[in-house]
Scaffold this motif. Structure first.
Motif, short mmCIF file in Angstrom:
data_model
loop_
_atom_site.label_atom_id
_atom_site.label_comp_id
_atom_site.label_asym_id
_atom_site.label_seq_id
_atom_site.Cartn_x
_atom_site.Cartn_y
_atom_site.Cartn_z
N UNK A 11 40.13 38.10 -8.03
CA UNK A 11 41.06 37.09 -8.53
C UNK A 11 42.50 37.60 -8.59
N UNK A 12 42.70 38.80 -9.11
CA UNK A 12 44.07 39.30 -9.27
C UNK A 12 44.66 39.89 -8.00
N UNK A 13 43.82 40.25 -7.04
CA UNK A 13 44.34 40.70 -5.74
C UNK A 13 44.46 39.54 -4.76
N UNK A 14 43.98 38.38 -5.16
CA UNK A 14 44.16 37.15 -4.38
C UNK A 14 43.54 37.25 -2.99
N UNK A 15 42.33 37.79 -2.92
CA UNK A 15 41.62 37.82 -1.65
C UNK A 15 40.11 37.93 -1.89
N UNK B 228 45.37 36.74 1.43
CA UNK B 228 46.38 37.44 0.64
C UNK B 228 47.03 36.39 -0.26
N UNK B 229 47.95 36.82 -1.12
CA UNK B 229 48.57 35.85 -2.02
C UNK B 229 49.55 34.96 -1.27
N UNK B 230 49.48 33.67 -1.57
CA UNK B 230 50.38 32.72 -0.96
C UNK B 230 49.83 31.31 -1.07
N UNK B 231 50.53 30.37 -0.45
CA UNK B 231 50.14 28.97 -0.49
C UNK B 231 49.76 28.43 0.88
N UNK C 12 45.79 31.87 -4.47
CA UNK C 12 46.49 32.06 -5.73
C UNK C 12 45.45 32.02 -6.85
N UNK C 13 45.01 33.20 -7.25
CA UNK C 13 43.98 33.37 -8.27
C UNK C 13 42.69 32.63 -7.92
N UNK C 14 42.03 33.02 -6.83
CA UNK C 14 40.73 32.43 -6.50
C UNK C 14 39.67 32.88 -7.50
N UNK C 15 38.58 32.12 -7.61
CA UNK C 15 37.56 32.44 -8.61
C UNK C 15 36.15 32.48 -8.02
N UNK D 88 40.09 28.12 -4.61
CA UNK D 88 41.45 28.67 -4.70
C UNK D 88 42.10 28.02 -5.91
N UNK D 89 41.79 28.56 -7.10
CA UNK D 89 41.99 27.84 -8.35
C UNK D 89 43.42 27.39 -8.58
N UNK D 90 44.39 28.29 -8.46
CA UNK D 90 45.76 27.90 -8.78
C UNK D 90 46.58 27.48 -7.56
N UNK D 91 45.91 27.30 -6.43
CA UNK D 91 46.46 26.47 -5.35
C UNK D 91 45.79 25.10 -5.37
N UNK D 92 44.88 24.91 -6.34
CA UNK D 92 44.26 23.61 -6.61
C UNK D 92 43.57 23.03 -5.38
#
Length: 337
Positions: free
Chosen positions: A183-187, A203-206, A212-215, A229-233
């Protein structure tokens, strides 16, 4: 003699009392959608304590009546859920800090990760492979722990610095790969079945293929990797090698949109189920990302949800970790058209 007769009468009364079960009227079915539409999802039951796996025999009732019932063990904060080939319900509970195993065939509830090399602190994701081995991520220890089907420690995944917050986990048995969401490494990190690192996805991005914080994560048909991809909704789908295939979802509060997407699973018809902790429901999409149905609402009643998290589907039974109701809710997919 009188005392013996009196004791016998008391014991007889206790036995009769223990054997009586007061059956109320049957509880109504809870289905989605409501009539006159054809039901697609049906609420089955909830599992929350050791009493749910015990075999309530006549003599067990007598014993409880005579000696008193033991203290009930409840789920505290269930987060991840998985059902293995033995049909045991495996629950990562961040309140207990352990893996709880509901074994219905042996009528017992067990705690795994209580000591030794397999000790758990804050388990999150859980899955199993075709041999029955169990895989659990631990976000406090930044590793994944692998247990035998009996709960013995086998090995751990994640040398120092590999993970920052390993959460969702899935296995592709055909390819012999373990996929772990960081989650925190975004991959997503990919390993072989011995726990040797292979490659990362994203990697982190949109952008497409970025996070962006996947779960949570689930493996679908043809080994496709579905990642929340939780915070990319949104949900993103990749081939087994990590090539971006497809995405769906946007932020919002309308049906088909996401606010706090969590657990994910896939039924026998390829429909994709996504938990939303903010909406307290589960949304169902087809394989093109079109919304078909949603079920659940906030509450404590049968079929309700309150801050749900993990989800797993096995044999079209849908298991949802219902955190603030301290239970696993079980639903059934009744089939499409």
């Amino acid at each position: 003699m009188g005392k013996i007769v009196g004791l016998a009468i008391v014991l007889f009364a206790l036995v009769i009392t223990a054997s009586i079960s007061w059956a109320g009227p049957p509880e109504p079915d809870i289905v989605w959608p409501l009539p006159p539409e054809k039901p697609r999802i049906k609420f089955i039951r909830s599992v929350s304590t050791d009493k749910d796996v015990e075999k309530r025999t006549f003599w067990k009732k007598v014993k409880d009546t005579l000696l008193g019932k033991k203290v009930t063990i409840w789920l505290k904060k269930p987060y991840g859920v998985h059902v293995d080939k033995k049909e045991r319900i495996l629950v990562t509970d961040t309140g207990w800090g352990k893996l709880l195993v509901f074994d219905f065939h042996n009528n017992k509830l067990s705690f795994w990760g209580t000591e030794g090399e397999g000790l758990l602190y804050k388990p999150a994701g859980v899955t199993s492979d075709s041999t029955g081995n169990i895989y659990v991520t631990d976000i406090a220890q930044n590793r994944a722990v692998v247990y035998s089907p009996e709960g013995d420690f086998l090995f751990a995944i994640g040398k120092k610095g590999r993970f920052e917050q390993p959460s969702g986990i899935a296995v592709n048995d055909e390819l012999g790969r373990i996929y772990i969401v960081d989650t925190k490494k975004h991959h997503v990190s990919v390993f072989d079945m011995k726990g040797e690192y292979l490659f990362d996805i994203g990697k982190r991005g949109t952008g497409d293929g970025e996070f962006n914080f996947p779960t949570f994560i689930a493996i679908g048909s043809e080994g496709k990797v579905h990642v929340v991809d939780t915070f990319n909704f949104r949900v993103q789908i990749f081939d087994p090698e990590g090539k971006f295939v497809f995405k769906f979802g946007t932020i919002g509060d309308m049906p088909g949109q996401f606010n706090r997407a969590k657990g994910i699973g896939i039924d026998s018809e390829g429909n994709i189920y996504v938990v939303d902790a903010a909406f307290n429901n589960v949304q169902i999409f087809n394989d093109e990302g079109q919304l078909l149905l949603f079920f659940g609402k906030i509450g404590r009643g049968r079929g309700d949800l309150w801050l749900p998290a993990g989800l797993h589907i096995r044999n079209d039974l849908i298991y949802v970790a219902d955190q603030y109701n301290y239970r696993i809710d079980i639903y059934k997919f009744l089939g499409g058209d």
